[in-house]
Write a protein that holds these residues in place. Structure first.
Motif, mmCIF file in Angstrom:
data_model
loop_
_atom_site.group_PDB
_atom_site.id
_atom_site.type_symbol
_atom_site.label_atom_id
_atom_site.label_comp_id
_atom_site.label_asym_id
_atom_site.label_seq_id
_atom_site.Cartn_x
_atom_site.Cartn_y
_atom_site.Cartn_z
ATOM 1 N N LEU A 37 81.861 -73.615 12.560
ATOM 2 C CA LEU A 37 82.767 -73.230 11.486
ATOM 3 C C LEU A 37 83.885 -72.398 12.102
ATOM 4 O O LEU A 37 83.624 -71.392 12.768
ATOM 5 N N HIS A 84 73.951 -63.827 4.079
ATOM 6 C CA HIS A 84 74.933 -64.866 3.781
ATOM 7 C C HIS A 84 75.747 -64.506 2.547
ATOM 8 O O HIS A 84 76.954 -64.802 2.477
ATOM 9 N N LYS A 120 83.782 -64.043 7.537
ATOM 10 C CA LYS A 120 84.569 -65.280 7.501
ATOM 11 C C LYS A 120 86.039 -64.976 7.263
ATOM 12 O O LYS A 120 86.928 -65.511 7.945
ATOM 13 N N HIS A 150 75.753 -71.788 13.033
ATOM 14 C CA HIS A 150 74.444 -71.615 12.400
ATOM 15 C C HIS A 150 73.420 -72.446 13.161
ATOM 16 O O HIS A 150 73.622 -73.644 13.391
ATOM 17 N N TYR A 161 78.439 -76.806 6.187
ATOM 18 C CA TYR A 161 78.424 -75.425 5.707
ATOM 19 C C TYR A 161 78.454 -75.330 4.192
ATOM 20 O O TYR A 161 78.060 -74.298 3.630
ATOM 21 N N ASP A 189 75.777 -73.108 2.296
ATOM 22 C CA ASP A 189 76.127 -72.197 1.204
ATOM 23 C C ASP A 189 75.227 -72.425 -0.007
ATOM 24 O O ASP A 189 74.753 -71.463 -0.633
#
Length: 220
Positions: free
Chosen positions: A54, A78, A86, A99, A126, A130
């Motif tokens: 990412l 997270h 992020k 990850h 991702y 999420d």
């Protein structure tokens, strides 16, 4: 997606029986602080084409997270820490985030969630992460493991045919096993565990920022 539900129901029932406790669902996992430290026998594995990245693939700093989809602390990180990390570092091209899976109890469920995420196309990986992390608490409270898995599959645009192929894919299983072995060799004893340019770092935002910032200034 409706044809996906019977398949995932069967998976969830199998997990409930094999774990010996249908009530033990997402979140009933150990985390790194519950384990005694283990001396690393090897460095954390380098990022390869098998990893899901990412951010900018050429970013000067690499953050690797070893996590489990059935780890409550991973889901909390997270939800509470990752968005700021992020925004500050990944979206600005300064950090590439990776990850990696280290399944925790119940192992079968964690592995199946990891497989669903891996089954997503790389650009949706991702999004599946999420959904699985974000839906973990509700799955734990409600016991709706199937709905949780379906949500992860939907976020990753995983069709029933693709999921069935992934579940039978020996190469995917081997990649998951390699992730686990690489974590163990690097001394990872629980989840979540973080490495910044190969060095272990605590997962709170202040510690991550303190490790990342000087490396950005040095160009990695």
């Amino acid at each position: 997606m409706n044809r996906l539900v019977p398949w995932l129901v069967a998976m969830a029932l199998t997990v409930a029986v094999s774990s010996g406790a249908a009530a033990q669902t997402a979140g009933d996992a150990h985390h790194g602080h519950d384990h005694a430290p283990v001396m690393a026998t090897a460095p954390v594995p380098e990022v390869t084409a098998d990893d899901r990245i990412l951010g900018d693939a050429d970013a000067p700093v690499t953050v690797i997270e070893y996590a489990s989809f059935t780890c409550g602390h991973c889901a909390s990180w997270h939800e509470q820490v990752f968005p700021a990390l992020k925004e500050r570092f990944i979206d600005t091209g300064q950090v590439r985030f990776v990850h990696r899976d280290l399944p925790t109890a119940p192992q079968d469920l964690a592995r199946q969630a990891a497989t669903i995420a891996r089954c997503a196309t790389p650009d949706r990986f991702y999004e599946a992460v999420d959904a699985l992390m974000g839906g973990q608490a509700e799955a734990r409270e409600s016991g709706d493991v199937t709905g949780w898995l379906v949500g992860g599959a939907a976020a990753g645009a995983v069709t029933p045919e693709r999921l069935e192929a992934c579940m039978a894919d020996d190469a995917l299983t081997a990649r998951l096993d390699a992730s686990i072995q690489g974590a163990r060799d690097a001394g990872v004893t629980g989840t979540p565990t973080f490495f910044v340019n190969g060095e272990p770092v605590d997962g709170d935002l202040d510690s991550l920022e303190a490790a990342i910032t000087p490396l950005i200034a040095q160009g990695g």
